[in-house]
Design an enzyme around this catalytic site. Structure first.
Site, PDB file in Angstrom:
ATOM      1  N   THR A  44      14.286 -18.065 -64.786  1.00 52.10           N
ATOM      2  CA  THR A  44      13.263 -18.434 -63.809  1.00 52.10           C
ATOM      3  C   THR A  44      13.336 -17.544 -62.575  1.00 52.10           C
ATOM      4  O   THR A  44      12.301 -17.127 -62.037  1.00 52.10           O
ATOM      5  CB  THR A  44      13.382 -19.922 -63.405  1.00 52.10           C
ATOM      6  N   CYS A  45      14.540 -17.217 -62.159  1.00 56.96           N
ATOM      7  CA  CYS A  45      14.715 -16.383 -60.966  1.00 56.96           C
ATOM      8  C   CYS A  45      14.089 -15.012 -61.164  1.00 56.96           C
ATOM      9  O   CYS A  45      13.445 -14.481 -60.259  1.00 56.96           O
ATOM     10  CB  CYS A  45      16.200 -16.233 -60.642  1.00 56.96           C
TER      11      CYS A  45
END
Length: 161
Positions: A48-49
């Site tokens: 996600t980052c």
């Protein structure tokens, strides 16, 4: 207890990823007398980052600057070499300053850590975003575990309007 709106950022030294290698930077230098959009991610190169969180801030960096922010800063409990490589791979150079919280001391001082040991990650910083004005927290958005929404660039930009 975690930091809250109105609190001062703790006095500490972090490590800034630069083209010349790691460089120490104090929180007074980073946040004093300026407006900073700070966001924290659990880890560089994590799904996600890398796919959503950092890219949103890279994409909207100019909009932050047009809305009175002096600098956009990404924080993670990683070393400066990893943060530099991640910033380079995400085309963040000149848009987002990559800050290493290598031992997690800053994240701990903010009261914004979680234990990722079950996933082999150890103690990490929570996913959050904030606006810091002259060393004081003006806006703070802390994500619930596993979520991505209130720490996004788009959400934080909405708080500047």
């Amino acid at each position: 207890m975690s930091i809250k709106v109105g609190d001062s950022i703790p006095a500490m030294t972090l490590v800034k990823a630069t083209a010349d290698g790691p460089a120490p930077v104090t929180t007074a230098e980073l946040f004093g007398g300026r407006s900073v959009a700070l966001f924290s991610v659990p880890g560089a190169f994590t799904p996600t980052c890398s796919a959503r969180h950092l890219p949103g801030y890279v994409e909207h960096a100019e909009t932050f600057l047009r809305n009175g922010v002096d600098e956009v800063v990404c924080l993670s409990v990683n070393d400066a070499f990893v943060m530099a490589a991640w910033g380079k791979s995400a085309h963040a150079d000149g848009k987002v300053t990559m800050i290493a919280d290598g031992n997690g001391d800053f994240s701990k001082a903010l009261g914004l850590t979680f234990d990722g040991s079950a996933y082999g990650m150890g103690i990490r910083g929570q996913r959050f975003s904030m606006i810091v004005r002259d060393g004081k927290v003006a806006e703070l958005n802390i994500e619930p575990p596993g979520a991505f929404g209130v720490s996004s660039a788009e959400h934080l930009l909405g708080q500047l309007a």
